[in-house]
Design a protein around this motif. Structure first.
Motif, PDB file in Angstrom:
ATOM      1  N   ASN A  75      70.282  18.218  40.547  1.00  0.00           N
ATOM      2  CA  ASN A  75      70.112  19.469  39.800  1.00  0.00           C
ATOM      3  C   ASN A  75      69.878  19.273  38.309  1.00  0.00           C
ATOM      4  O   ASN A  75      69.472  20.206  37.625  1.00  0.00           O
ATOM      5  N   VAL A  76      70.100  18.075  37.789  1.00  0.00           N
ATOM      6  CA  VAL A  76      69.809  17.830  36.372  1.00  0.00           C
ATOM      7  C   VAL A  76      68.503  17.067  36.185  1.00  0.00           C
ATOM      8  O   VAL A  76      68.143  16.698  35.076  1.00  0.00           O
ATOM      9  N   GLY A  77      67.795  16.818  37.272  1.00  0.00           N
ATOM     10  CA  GLY A  77      66.457  16.247  37.165  1.00  0.00           C
ATOM     11  C   GLY A  77      66.331  14.770  37.426  1.00  0.00           C
ATOM     12  O   GLY A  77      65.244  14.212  37.282  1.00  0.00           O
ATOM     13  N   ALA A  78      67.411  14.089  37.805  1.00  0.00           N
ATOM     14  CA  ALA A  78      67.325  12.655  38.078  1.00  0.00           C
ATOM     15  C   ALA A  78      66.577  12.420  39.395  1.00  0.00           C
ATOM     16  O   ALA A  78      66.871  13.048  40.410  1.00  0.00           O
ATOM     17  N   TYR A  79      65.638  11.514  39.363  1.00  0.00           N
ATOM     18  CA  TYR A  79      64.792  11.199  40.510  1.00  0.00           C
ATOM     19  C   TYR A  79      65.613  10.567  41.628  1.00  0.00           C
ATOM     20  O   TYR A  79      66.371   9.636  41.398  1.00  0.00           O
TER      21      TYR A  79
ATOM     22  N   GLN B 203      54.930  20.528  38.160  1.00  0.00           N
ATOM     23  CA  GLN B 203      53.968  19.508  37.754  1.00  0.00           C
ATOM     24  C   GLN B 203      54.186  18.145  38.418  1.00  0.00           C
ATOM     25  O   GLN B 203      53.221  17.441  38.700  1.00  0.00           O
ATOM     26  N   CYS B 204      55.423  17.781  38.679  1.00  0.00           N
ATOM     27  CA  CYS B 204      55.681  16.480  39.325  1.00  0.00           C
ATOM     28  C   CYS B 204      55.141  16.469  40.750  1.00  0.00           C
ATOM     29  O   CYS B 204      54.496  15.503  41.175  1.00  0.00           O
ATOM     30  N   ALA B 205      55.384  17.544  41.483  1.00  0.00           N
ATOM     31  CA  ALA B 205      54.867  17.632  42.852  1.00  0.00           C
ATOM     32  C   ALA B 205      53.345  17.692  42.840  1.00  0.00           C
ATOM     33  O   ALA B 205      52.686  17.095  43.707  1.00  0.00           O
ATOM     34  N   ASP B 206      52.768  18.374  41.869  1.00  0.00           N
ATOM     35  CA  ASP B 206      51.313  18.436  41.743  1.00  0.00           C
ATOM     36  C   ASP B 206      50.733  17.039  41.537  1.00  0.00           C
ATOM     37  O   ASP B 206      49.731  16.672  42.155  1.00  0.00           O
ATOM     38  N   TYR B 207      51.375  16.250  40.687  1.00  0.00           N
ATOM     39  CA  TYR B 207      50.919  14.877  40.464  1.00  0.00           C
ATOM     40  C   TYR B 207      50.938  14.085  41.776  1.00  0.00           C
ATOM     41  O   TYR B 207      49.982  13.399  42.121  1.00  0.00           O
TER      42      TYR B 207
ATOM     43  N   HIS C 126      54.810   5.061  37.735  1.00  0.00           N
ATOM     44  CA  HIS C 126      54.936   4.982  36.277  1.00  0.00           C
ATOM     45  C   HIS C 126      54.376   6.221  35.572  1.00  0.00           C
ATOM     46  O   HIS C 126      54.975   6.727  34.612  1.00  0.00           O
ATOM     47  N   GLU C 127      53.230   6.711  36.050  1.00  0.00           N
ATOM     48  CA  GLU C 127      52.582   7.862  35.418  1.00  0.00           C
ATOM     49  C   GLU C 127      53.391   9.147  35.564  1.00  0.00           C
ATOM     50  O   GLU C 127      53.124  10.135  34.886  1.00  0.00           O
ATOM     51  N   LEU C 128      54.374   9.163  36.438  1.00  0.00           N
ATOM     52  CA  LEU C 128      55.193  10.349  36.686  1.00  0.00           C
ATOM     53  C   LEU C 128      56.420  10.412  35.766  1.00  0.00           C
ATOM     54  O   LEU C 128      57.034  11.470  35.618  1.00  0.00           O
ATOM     55  N   LEU C 129      56.757   9.311  35.123  1.00  0.00           N
ATOM     56  CA  LEU C 129      58.003   9.236  34.351  1.00  0.00           C
ATOM     57  C   LEU C 129      58.092  10.279  33.235  1.00  0.00           C
ATOM     58  O   LEU C 129      59.145  10.904  33.050  1.00  0.00           O
ATOM     59  N   ASP C 130      57.018  10.477  32.478  1.00  0.00           N
ATOM     60  CA  ASP C 130      57.062  11.465  31.398  1.00  0.00           C
ATOM     61  C   ASP C 130      57.263  12.879  31.945  1.00  0.00           C
ATOM     62  O   ASP C 130      58.027  13.666  31.381  1.00  0.00           O
ATOM     63  N   LEU C 131      56.591  13.209  33.043  1.00  0.00           N
ATOM     64  CA  LEU C 131      56.756  14.543  33.633  1.00  0.00           C
ATOM     65  C   LEU C 131      58.191  14.763  34.101  1.00  0.00           C
ATOM     66  O   LEU C 131      58.751  15.846  33.905  1.00  0.00           O
ATOM     67  N   ILE C 132      58.797  13.754  34.701  1.00  0.00           N
ATOM     68  CA  ILE C 132      60.194  13.849  35.144  1.00  0.00           C
ATOM     69  C   ILE C 132      61.108  14.077  33.938  1.00  0.00           C
ATOM     70  O   ILE C 132      62.000  14.914  33.964  1.00  0.00           O
ATOM     71  N   ARG C 133      60.864  13.335  32.869  1.00  0.00           N
ATOM     72  CA  ARG C 133      61.679  13.468  31.662  1.00  0.00           C
ATOM     73  C   ARG C 133      61.532  14.860  31.051  1.00  0.00           C
ATOM     74  O   ARG C 133      62.522  15.481  30.660  1.00  0.00           O
TER      75      ARG C 133
ATOM     76  N   ILE D 289      64.782  17.568  30.601  1.00  0.00           N
ATOM     77  CA  ILE D 289      65.282  18.077  29.314  1.00  0.00           C
ATOM     78  C   ILE D 289      65.000  19.565  29.148  1.00  0.00           C
ATOM     79  O   ILE D 289      65.359  20.161  28.125  1.00  0.00           O
ATOM     80  N   GLY D 290      64.374  20.186  30.156  1.00  0.00           N
ATOM     81  CA  GLY D 290      64.157  21.632  30.120  1.00  0.00           C
ATOM     82  C   GLY D 290      62.971  22.076  29.287  1.00  0.00           C
ATOM     83  O   GLY D 290      62.971  23.189  28.755  1.00  0.00           O
ATOM     84  N   THR D 291      61.963  21.238  29.189  1.00  0.00           N
ATOM     85  CA  THR D 291      60.774  21.581  28.413  1.00  0.00           C
ATOM     86  C   THR D 291      60.146  22.858  28.974  1.00  0.00           C
ATOM     87  O   THR D 291      59.976  23.000  30.188  1.00  0.00           O
ATOM     88  N   LEU D 292      59.806  23.770  28.088  1.00  0.00           N
ATOM     89  CA  LEU D 292      59.163  25.020  28.474  1.00  0.00           C
ATOM     90  C   LEU D 292      57.646  24.859  28.359  1.00  0.00           C
ATOM     91  O   LEU D 292      57.147  24.301  27.373  1.00  0.00           O
ATOM     92  N   PHE D 293      56.935  25.339  29.368  1.00  0.00           N
ATOM     93  CA  PHE D 293      55.479  25.282  29.374  1.00  0.00           C
ATOM     94  C   PHE D 293      54.945  26.707  29.393  1.00  0.00           C
ATOM     95  O   PHE D 293      55.463  27.558  30.117  1.00  0.00           O
ATOM     96  N   PRO D 294      53.892  26.984  28.604  1.00  0.00           N
ATOM     97  CA  PRO D 294      53.334  28.337  28.607  1.00  0.00           C
ATOM     98  C   PRO D 294      52.645  28.634  29.942  1.00  0.00           C
ATOM     99  O   PRO D 294      52.007  27.757  30.529  1.00  0.00           O
ATOM    100  N   ARG D 295      52.807  29.842  30.404  1.00  0.00           N
ATOM    101  CA  ARG D 295      52.156  30.281  31.642  1.00  0.00           C
ATOM    102  C   ARG D 295      50.671  30.415  31.371  1.00  0.00           C
ATOM    103  O   ARG D 295      50.266  31.119  30.459  1.00  0.00           O
ATOM    104  N   ALA D 296      49.867  29.730  32.179  1.00  0.00           N
ATOM    105  CA  ALA D 296      48.404  29.741  31.973  1.00  0.00           C
ATOM    106  C   ALA D 296      47.800  31.072  32.321  1.00  0.00           C
ATOM    107  O   ALA D 296      48.250  31.836  33.083  1.00  0.00           O
TER     108      ALA D 296
END
Length: 169
Positions: free
Chosen positions: A36-40, A127-131, A151-158, A162-169
């Protein structure tokens, strides 16, 4: 603004997605299980030979993710998909003549014997599942399990953790 685990569930989280891309079109699926805190914890991706059907890809991702969670012994799980059609098919009544009736029933059966729930989420929170779904569509592996994240997924997981907010497209 959208973030991962928008509902703040306090159980394991499964995000799944399907993808159709390329020329010729290739269908793939993917998913990621985290705490629940985002750890893979685990992930998967796969290619669906002979198909260009996004609904099949979305349902396959959901089915594969629930099977993986059950095999891992996860007791409580919130599954998120950005496919509202898939969620509606799983949570509603479906004709026995639906082209994917058997797959939909298999998913419903998994949900009925486990403390698993399914929820719709917005694309920006998935986004992680999309990747992983795009990775599956671009591979030749019918299903590949990822004990560690690509490796390319690590930034998205991070960003998710940390709860990064993304604007709704």
């Amino acid at each position: 603004m959208v973030k991962w685990n928008q509902n703040n569930n306090h159980c394991h989280i499964l995000n799944v997605d399907g993808s159709c891309l390329g020329t010729p079109i290739r269908a793939g699926f993917g998913g990621i299980i985290r705490n629940n805190v985002g750890a893979y914890l685990s992930g998967f991706s796969g290619f669906i030979p002979e198909s260009t059907d996004i609904l099949l890809a979305e349902l396959t991702a959901l089915h594969q993710g629930l099977l993986m969670a059950a095999a891992m012994g996860i007791e409580e799980l919130a599954c998120y998909s950005d496919s509202l059609l898939s969620i509606n098919l799983i949570t509603g009544r479906v004709s026995n003549y639906h082209v994917y009736a058997v797959l939909i029933q298999d998913i419903k059966d998994l949900l009925s014997v486990h403390n698993f729930s399914v929820h719709h989420c917005l694309r920006e929170g998935n986004q992680c599942a999309d990747y992983l779904a795009k990775l599956g569509a671009s591979s030749n592996e019918v299903c590949l399990f990822h004990a560690t994240p690509p490796h390319e997924l690590l930034d998205l997981i991070r960003f998710d953790a940390i709860g990064t907010l993304f604007p709704r497209a």
